[in-house]
Design an enzyme around this catalytic site. Structure first.
Site, PDB file in Angstrom:
ATOM      1  N   GLU A 157       0.852  -1.187   0.000  1.00 29.13           N
ATOM      2  CA  GLU A 157       0.000   0.000   0.000  1.00 29.13           C
ATOM      3  C   GLU A 157       0.888   1.236   0.000  1.00 29.13           C
ATOM      4  OE1 GLU A 157      -2.797  -0.191   3.188  1.00 29.13           O
ATOM      5  OE2 GLU A 157      -3.641  -2.117   2.532  1.00 29.13           O
ATOM      6  N   GLU A 179       9.276  -7.601  -3.289  1.00 31.95           N
ATOM      7  CA  GLU A 179       9.145  -8.784  -2.433  1.00 31.95           C
ATOM      8  C   GLU A 179      10.154  -8.784  -1.288  1.00 31.95           C
ATOM      9  OE1 GLU A 179       7.877 -12.531  -3.913  1.00 31.95           O
ATOM     10  OE2 GLU A 179       7.794 -11.758  -5.959  1.00 31.95           O
ATOM     11  N   GLY A 180      10.356  -7.612  -0.727  1.00 29.53           N
ATOM     12  CA  GLY A 180      11.274  -7.461   0.388  1.00 29.53           C
ATOM     13  C   GLY A 180      12.591  -6.865  -0.060  1.00 29.53           C
TER      14      GLY A 180
END
Length: 408
Positions: A131, A388-389
């Protein structure tokens, strides 16, 4: 339990060579065009569907490879072709993993086929977690899911961002907050079926790299989904929330987070993507160094160039081994006691950035132009240390795992 091996079997080699051929013959010739267009390469996805690479059956076969190497081998070859187009082909897989990690057998059988469509009518899916104010900090998520018991429906409201295939997907998998007091333990994942009212595409991002992959915001305004669209079902959710509330009072067992379960399962695969991009850039640089003549001899005869290529190859092979180890451990049920999944993504991602930058340097002025693909590969490689991190988050996960501190 399959033993760990660095030697692919005959079936794996055949699949690797098949995918490599598709990447060389179909993906690479189209890479520059779709990078410039910054659009989803539907014709290439359809070609992948026709030969069976973009299909549920293909990914299921690779996912259930008992050695764990099916997915990383496939990812490396596709991303060797081109990262942007490859991500358009495999982006649906993240949503599929979200369903596999959290869904029931019925949900898996119902929704995953709809994510892919068929060779005559290809579809894509989107996994929506990040978000505007909640990326690495999943506990800051604000998208809410409220249960309407009278209608057995969940009502979703919020905005998701950085969603691959967001807004153009046939099926969206959305992570939302069901109990704000529990932080990240109060999250759940939901299927938003095709044509559901209230879901719309927000801003489409114009990106530095992977430009053939569609990335956009997804806006949810009073989106109503049936109760059976809650992944895992309400009974399982209620049990999990009850354990989380009890733990919040007394301490105790850790409770799985829906979004983190998906990321944990996919991190070695992202590492394999990075390995593919790094290998592609290395091969261009190696060929160039063998044929580019300066001062009467190929530049590879210069120790400064040769040593760089030696380091590039060593880093790529080391990254692949970390990815293969983590993939094998995940498949055979061995726990990541030292955060091996995060290790594989961290090292492979950083290797991709380093190797693609070195490739540009070795090609000199040519490497800085769009006449050679290493410029595009370098732009593409930047994403691996972010999505993804981030690399910083991977280091945090590794450090907390080694120290015994909880990973939040």
């Amino acid at each position: 339990m399959a033993e760990f091996t660095m030697e692919l079997n005959d079936d794996q080699k055949q699949v690797r060579d098949w995918i490599h051929g598709f990447a060389a013959d179909v993906i690479r010739p189209a890479a520059a065009e779709w990078d410039e267009r910054e659009e989803t390469p539907w014709p290439v996805i359809q070609e992948a569907a026709k030969v069976g690479i973009y299909s549920l059956d293909f990914y299921a076969q690779q996912f259930f490879d008992p050695t764990g190497l099916g997915i990383p081998v496939a990812m490396e070859e596709l991303f060797w072709g081109d990262a942007g187009i490859a991500l358009s082909i495999v982006g649906t897989g993240l949503a599929a993993v979200g369903v596999l990690a959290n869904g029931t057998e019925e949900q898996i059988g119902t929704w995953i086929p709809q994510m892919y469509g068929d060779e005559n009518d290809v579809k894509v899916a989107a996994f929506c977690s990040s978000e505007p104010d909640a990326g690495s900090d999943v506990a800051a998520m604000r998208t809410r899911a409220v249960y309407d018991e009278a209608k057995d429906e969940w009502v979703l409201n919020g905005t998701k961002t950085w969603a691959t295939n967001g807004g153009i997907a046939n099926v969206h998998v959305v992570v939302a907050v069901v109990d704000p007091e529990l932080g990240s333990k109060g999250h759940a994942s939901f299927i938003v079926p095709p044509q559901t009212p209230g879901l719309s595409q927000g801003q489409k991002f114009k990106k530095h790299g992977i430009r053939a992959s569609h990335t956009a915001e997804v806006v949810l305004e009073d989106v109503r989904v049936p109760g059976h669209c809650l992944l895992g079902g309400k009974e399982k959710l209620d049990e999990r929330l009850a354990r989380a509330r009890e733990r919040a009072k007394t301490g105790g067992e850790r409770v799985k987070n829906a979004a983190m379960a998906t990321f944990e399962a996919s991190r070695p695969a992202v590492g394999a993507m990075a390995v593919g991009t790094a290998r592609a850039a290395y091969e261009v640089a190696l060929d160039y160094a063998k044929t580019r003549t300066q001062f009467g001899r190929p530049i590879i005869h210069n120790q400064g160039v040769a040593f760089q290529l030696a380091d590039m190859r060593t880093q790529i092979d080391a990254a692949r081994l970390l990815v293969w180890r983590a993939s094998w451990m995940a498949t055979t049920g061995k726990p990541f006691t030292s955060a091996e999944g995060s290790m594989s993504k961290l090292y492979a991602s950083e290797t991709a950035k380093t190797v693609t930058a070195q490739a540009i340097q070795l090609l000199g002025g040519n490497g800085y132009t769009r006449e050679y693909p290493v410029e595009r590969m370098h732009r593409d490689a930047a994403i691996y240390t972010i999505f993804e991190g981030t690399s910083e988050v991977q280091r945090l996960v590794i450090a907390r795992t080694l120290s015994g501190m909880p990973i939040r």
